[in-house]
Design an enzyme around this catalytic site. Structure first.
Site, PDB file in Angstrom:
ATOM      1  N   GLY A  35     -72.703   1.017 -27.797  1.00  0.00           N
ATOM      2  CA  GLY A  35     -72.332   2.242 -28.508  1.00  0.00           C
ATOM      3  C   GLY A  35     -72.030   3.412 -27.605  1.00  0.00           C
ATOM      4  O   GLY A  35     -72.010   4.558 -28.040  1.00  0.00           O
ATOM      5  N   LYS A  36     -71.727   3.147 -26.344  1.00  0.00           N
ATOM      6  CA  LYS A  36     -71.557   4.216 -25.352  1.00  0.00           C
ATOM      7  C   LYS A  36     -70.313   5.048 -25.604  1.00  0.00           C
ATOM      8  O   LYS A  36     -70.377   6.271 -25.634  1.00  0.00           O
ATOM      9  CB  LYS A  36     -71.504   3.593 -23.956  1.00  0.00           C
ATOM     10  CG  LYS A  36     -72.746   2.791 -23.605  1.00  0.00           C
ATOM     11  CD  LYS A  36     -72.597   2.084 -22.282  1.00  0.00           C
ATOM     12  CE  LYS A  36     -71.444   1.112 -22.284  1.00  0.00           C
ATOM     13  NZ  LYS A  36     -71.653  -0.023 -23.209  1.00  0.00           N
TER      14      LYS A  36
ATOM     15  N   GLU B  17     -63.934   5.830 -18.047  1.00  0.00           N
ATOM     16  CA  GLU B  17     -64.008   4.726 -17.096  1.00  0.00           C
ATOM     17  C   GLU B  17     -62.656   4.616 -16.390  1.00  0.00           C
ATOM     18  O   GLU B  17     -61.615   4.887 -16.996  1.00  0.00           O
ATOM     19  CB  GLU B  17     -64.302   3.408 -17.815  1.00  0.00           C
ATOM     20  CG  GLU B  17     -65.738   3.215 -18.226  1.00  0.00           C
ATOM     21  CD  GLU B  17     -65.965   1.857 -18.849  1.00  0.00           C
ATOM     22  OE1 GLU B  17     -66.832   1.122 -18.372  1.00  0.00           O
ATOM     23  OE2 GLU B  17     -65.271   1.544 -19.832  1.00  0.00           O
TER      24      GLU B  17
END
Length: 356
Positions: free
Chosen positions: A66-67, A86
């Site tokens: 769930g990041k 990212e």
């Protein structure tokens, strides 16, 4: 409204020779006006000025926990100076091949080829974080004051690529012992960071991975999720042990090593010592232990479980933790998931003594 300005009238001069002296002719000068501070101005003047701090917050954890959804919610509902994704373009576009796809497909290769591909790809993944981090200016962390401080939020910390996933690969038999050592030696923690370590139910995490249906993740299984969750548990228990370490020149090499491997066996120190090659000298093991300890002691890890919370509650919890925690670093990952969760107990107060 009453005027806060007062008029100053100079005193009359008295002649020494005559008690009924006349007024001094200089008294005809214009009145001097003085500014009388208001109450609010007086109060503000007594409060010391607090310089604004810029804190970088990292979100970390297993794939699918769930990041990224939390990351996006934070960005949309809280003032964020900069949001660091990212380095996905590095991994999927800028290298000659999609290294995320390659590393997932490598599990089907023969052992020797598998090791070569996984180790090579993991190094490429890790170095991409160095490129992203070069643009982040960090100050010494302090408790977050929402009245004056600003935060930036980052999707994953370099710890994931240099430590967490290499441990995961080693546990899965896709990294040799020395390949794991190489990644650990390459990790370098210069600043004091605090990481929100997102935890959750493995079954729910896998369901979210399947729901988002990423091509490179079609091979992710419950065993994969459990292994990666275990890697983060290893890091957390290792961090607890590292924070207790104090160097002493009086201790022998064996005594130093004994300190590191004491306690729960689910630490990186114990794993590295237990699985070491018989030809590896103990002094080399100790040098790595000290290095790992020095790096991890610069991190503040905050284990949290947001899977059972709606995102508004999770955000309030995150803000509360930022205020009371000395420094902040966290991880977040791009994923589309809803708020459904597993019916598991939420234990925000992780007890490292329970690690088996």
């Amino acid at each position: 409204m009453m005027d806060s300005r007062a008029t100053y009238v100079p005193p009359k001069k008295i002649s020494e020779s005559n008690s009924n002296a006349e007024e001094d002719p200089t008294d005809c000068s214009k009145p001097i006006t003085l500014k009388v501070p208001t109450v609010s101005e007086t109060v503000l003047a007594t409060i010391p000025h607090k310089p604004q701090r810029h804190l970088t917050v990292y979100l970390e954890g297993c794939v699918g926990v769930g990041k990224t959804t939390m990351f996006k919610y934070v960005v949309d509902n809280m003032f964020v100076h900069t949001a660091y994704d990212e380095p996905m373009d590095h991994w999927t576009k800028w290298f000659p091949e999609n290294i995320l796809q390659t590393i997932h497909e490598a599990v089907n290769l023969p052992t020797q080829e598998q090791h070569a591909y996984v180790f090579s790809c993991q190094n490429l993944i890790a170095t991409s974080f160095l490129a992203r981090e070069s643009g982040i200016v960090k100050t010494h962390p302090a408790p977050f004051d929402p009245s004056v401080d600003v935060i930036s939020i980052a999707d994953r910390h370099a710890l994931a690529a240099y430590v967490a996933f290499p441990i995961h690969h080693f546990l899965q038999g896709r990294f040799t012992y020395m390949e794991l050592q190489c990644m650990l030696w390459a990790f370098k923690q210069d600043s004091v960071d605090t990481i929100f370590l997102l935890q959750g139910c493995s079954e729910e995490t896998l369901r979210r991975v399947k729901r988002r249906n990423r091509k490179v993740e079609h091979g992710v299984t419950i065993e994969y999720i459990n292994s990666l969750q275990a890697a983060y548990t290893v890091i957390l228990s290792t961090w607890y042990r590292a924070t207790e370490y104090q160097y002493s020149a009086k201790r022998t090499v064996s005594e130093e090593i004994s300190f590191f491997i004491a306690g729960p066996r689910r630490t990186l120190f114990y794993i590295l010592y237990d699985k070491r090659p018989i030809t590896l000298p103990e002094i080399e093991i100790l040098k790595l232990f000290r290095k790992i300890s020095n790096d991890l002691k610069k991190l503040v890890l905050i284990p949290v479980n947001f899977q059972r919370l709606v995102y508004s509650s999770a955000l309030r919890r995150l803000q509360d933790l930022l205020i009371v925690t000395p420094g902040v670093t966290s991880y977040i990952h791009n994923e589309n998931v809803d708020t459904a969760t597993c019916a598991v107990a939420d234990n925000p107060h992780f007890n490292h003594h329970d690690v088996s």
